[in-house]
Design a protein around this motif. Structure first.
Motif, mmCIF file in Angstrom:
data_model
loop_
_atom_site.group_PDB
_atom_site.id
_atom_site.type_symbol
_atom_site.label_atom_id
_atom_site.label_comp_id
_atom_site.label_asym_id
_atom_site.label_seq_id
_atom_site.Cartn_x
_atom_site.Cartn_y
_atom_site.Cartn_z
ATOM 1 N N PHE A 189 -7.858 25.336 4.672
ATOM 2 C CA PHE A 189 -6.774 25.578 3.723
ATOM 3 C C PHE A 189 -7.047 26.833 2.904
ATOM 4 O O PHE A 189 -8.154 27.337 2.865
ATOM 5 N N ILE A 190 -5.990 27.325 2.244
ATOM 6 C CA ILE A 190 -6.108 28.504 1.391
ATOM 7 C C ILE A 190 -5.830 28.133 -0.065
ATOM 8 O O ILE A 190 -6.678 28.312 -0.918
ATOM 9 N N ASP A 191 -4.636 27.596 -0.335
ATOM 10 C CA ASP A 191 -4.292 27.274 -1.720
ATOM 11 C C ASP A 191 -3.644 25.903 -1.898
ATOM 12 O O ASP A 191 -3.343 25.499 -3.005
ATOM 13 N N ALA A 192 -3.426 25.183 -0.794
ATOM 14 C CA ALA A 192 -2.808 23.854 -0.872
ATOM 15 C C ALA A 192 -3.155 23.066 0.383
ATOM 16 O O ALA A 192 -3.514 23.637 1.409
ATOM 17 N N LEU A 193 -3.046 21.750 0.289
ATOM 18 C CA LEU A 193 -3.272 20.862 1.430
ATOM 19 C C LEU A 193 -1.966 20.153 1.768
ATOM 20 O O LEU A 193 -1.280 19.652 0.873
ATOM 21 N N GLN A 194 -1.632 20.111 3.048
ATOM 22 C CA GLN A 194 -0.467 19.367 3.525
ATOM 23 C C GLN A 194 -0.947 18.008 4.020
ATOM 24 O O GLN A 194 -1.785 17.950 4.911
ATOM 25 N N LEU A 195 -0.448 16.935 3.443
ATOM 26 C CA LEU A 195 -0.858 15.593 3.820
ATOM 27 C C LEU A 195 0.294 14.820 4.425
ATOM 28 O O LEU A 195 1.419 14.900 3.934
ATOM 29 N N GLU A 196 -0.006 14.081 5.486
ATOM 30 C CA GLU A 196 0.916 13.116 6.077
ATOM 31 C C GLU A 196 0.260 11.757 5.913
ATOM 32 O O GLU A 196 -0.825 11.531 6.417
ATOM 33 N N LEU A 197 0.931 10.875 5.221
ATOM 34 C CA LEU A 197 0.339 9.592 4.867
ATOM 35 C C LEU A 197 1.127 8.444 5.466
ATOM 36 O O LEU A 197 2.349 8.408 5.365
#
Length: 84
Positions: A10-18
């Motif tokens: 990642f660079i500045d954010a995390l993408q989460l699938e929950l």
């Protein structure tokens, strides 16, 4: 609980699938390679399959991190790398 983090770099954010039970509370902790807490996230889960972004990570230094997600008794850990 099952979570996917895309991508693991990642660079500045995390993408989460929950995938979790709706109505439960999610707690996330992001730790650096020394074990220090760098960021925390607390979120009420509205949908069983939820997508969201963990923002505010741009000021963290580059390196290795561990994300710890917990929802009630369910817990998971994953290693991540922050790049520029």
């Amino acid at each position: 609980m099952f979570a996917k983090i895309k991508p693991s770099i990642f660079i500045d954010a995390l993408q989460l699938e929950l995938s979790a039970r709706a109505g439960n509370f999610l707690r996330g902790v992001l730790r650096d390679d020394k074990g220090s807490i760098c960021s925390t996230l607390e979120k009420n889960i509205i949908d069983e399959n939820e997508h969201f972004t963990w923002t505010g990570l741009s000021d963290l230094p580059y390196g290795k991190y561990t994300i710890e997600l917990s929802q009630g008794e369910a817990e998971m850990k994953m290693n991540l790398i922050k790049r520029h």
